[in-house]
Design a protein around this motif. Structure first.
Motif, PDB file in Angstrom:
ATOM      1  N   MET A   1       0.849  -1.165   0.000  1.00 14.73           N
ATOM      2  CA  MET A   1       0.000   0.000   0.000  1.00 14.73           C
ATOM      3  C   MET A   1       0.902   1.238   0.000  1.00 14.73           C
ATOM      4  SD  MET A   1      -3.072   0.874   2.668  1.00 14.73           S
ATOM      5  CE  MET A   1      -4.307  -0.225   2.051  1.00 14.73           C
ATOM      6  N   ASP A   2       0.650   2.155  -0.907  1.00 16.95           N
ATOM      7  CA  ASP A   2       1.496   3.336  -0.981  1.00 16.95           C
ATOM      8  C   ASP A   2       1.115   4.340   0.105  1.00 16.95           C
ATOM      9  OD1 ASP A   2      -0.920   4.000  -2.128  1.00 16.95           O
ATOM     10  OD2 ASP A   2      -0.035   5.327  -3.627  1.00 16.95           O
ATOM     11  N   ASP A   3       1.959   5.357   0.252  1.00 15.41           N
ATOM     12  CA  ASP A   3       1.835   6.299   1.357  1.00 15.41           C
ATOM     13  C   ASP A   3       0.547   7.111   1.287  1.00 15.41           C
ATOM     14  OD1 ASP A   3       4.332   5.382   2.067  1.00 15.41           O
ATOM     15  OD2 ASP A   3       5.376   7.007   1.049  1.00 15.41           O
ATOM     16  N   LYS A   4       0.211   7.597   0.128  1.00 18.93           N
ATOM     17  CA  LYS A   4      -0.993   8.422   0.010  1.00 18.93           C
ATOM     18  C   LYS A   4      -2.251   7.618   0.286  1.00 18.93           C
ATOM     19  CE  LYS A   4       0.967  11.891  -2.972  1.00 18.93           C
ATOM     20  NZ  LYS A   4       0.869  12.645  -4.209  1.00 18.93           N
ATOM     21  N   ARG A   5      -2.260   6.370  -0.121  1.00 16.47           N
ATOM     22  CA  ARG A   5      -3.421   5.523   0.155  1.00 16.47           C
ATOM     23  C   ARG A   5      -3.538   5.248   1.655  1.00 16.47           C
ATOM     24  NH1 ARG A   5      -4.721   0.657  -3.626  1.00 16.47           N
ATOM     25  NH2 ARG A   5      -4.882   2.456  -4.970  1.00 16.47           N
ATOM     26  N   LEU A  56      -2.778   4.621  11.229  1.00 17.21           N
ATOM     27  CA  LEU A  56      -2.571   4.503   9.789  1.00 17.21           C
ATOM     28  C   LEU A  56      -2.195   5.840   9.169  1.00 17.21           C
ATOM     29  CD1 LEU A  56      -5.416   2.151   8.511  1.00 17.21           C
ATOM     30  CD2 LEU A  56      -2.971   1.729   8.476  1.00 17.21           C
ATOM     31  N   VAL A  57      -2.864   6.900   9.604  1.00 18.46           N
ATOM     32  CA  VAL A  57      -2.523   8.233   9.106  1.00 18.46           C
ATOM     33  C   VAL A  57      -1.089   8.574   9.492  1.00 18.46           C
ATOM     34  CG1 VAL A  57      -3.021  10.699   9.334  1.00 18.46           C
ATOM     35  CG2 VAL A  57      -4.884   9.082   9.087  1.00 18.46           C
ATOM     36  N   GLY A  58      -0.734   8.318  10.732  1.00 18.29           N
ATOM     37  CA  GLY A  58       0.632   8.593  11.183  1.00 18.29           C
ATOM     38  C   GLY A  58       1.670   7.804  10.417  1.00 18.29           C
ATOM     39  N   TYR A  64       5.607   8.985   3.967  1.00 15.05           N
ATOM     40  CA  TYR A  64       5.572  10.003   2.920  1.00 15.05           C
ATOM     41  C   TYR A  64       6.674  11.036   3.141  1.00 15.05           C
ATOM     42  CZ  TYR A  64       3.753  13.744  -0.036  1.00 15.05           C
ATOM     43  OH  TYR A  64       3.623  14.723  -0.971  1.00 15.05           O
ATOM     44  N   TRP A  65       6.796  11.527   4.358  1.00 14.56           N
ATOM     45  CA  TRP A  65       7.839  12.516   4.639  1.00 14.56           C
ATOM     46  C   TRP A  65       9.224  11.895   4.566  1.00 14.56           C
ATOM     47  CZ3 TRP A  65       6.804  17.230   3.817  1.00 14.56           C
ATOM     48  CH2 TRP A  65       5.533  17.724   4.057  1.00 14.56           C
TER      49      TRP A  65
END
Length: 73
Positions: A1-5, A56-58, A64-65
């Motif tokens: 699963m990629d970061d934006k997803r 999950l958001v974290g 991503y960062w």
């Protein structure tokens, strides 16, 4: 699963869990439907769900960062 997803999935799940935790509609509608007993156990499900979605958001933001930082170096 990629970061934006990961960020989107966690964000949507956290928003839904927060809405369900904070809405007083459940306290009115569920007893009318005969599901008042479920309301007592709702916090045992919704609060961990909220925490998992925020995690999950974290995780998505962290990854991503991390990729952005590597690209800048």
């Amino acid at each position: 699963m990629d970061d934006k997803r990961l960020i989107w999935t966690g964000g949507i799940g956290a928003a839904l869990a927060a809405i369900l935790c904070a809405t007083p509609v459940l306290a009115v509608v569920l007893p009318m439907l005969g599901l008042a007993a479920w309301l007592a156990a709702a916090d045992y499900v919704l609060i961990p769900l909220l925490l998992v979605c925020l995690a999950l958001v974290g995780l998505g933001l962290y990854r991503y960062w991390g990729t952005l930082r590597r690209e800048w170096q």
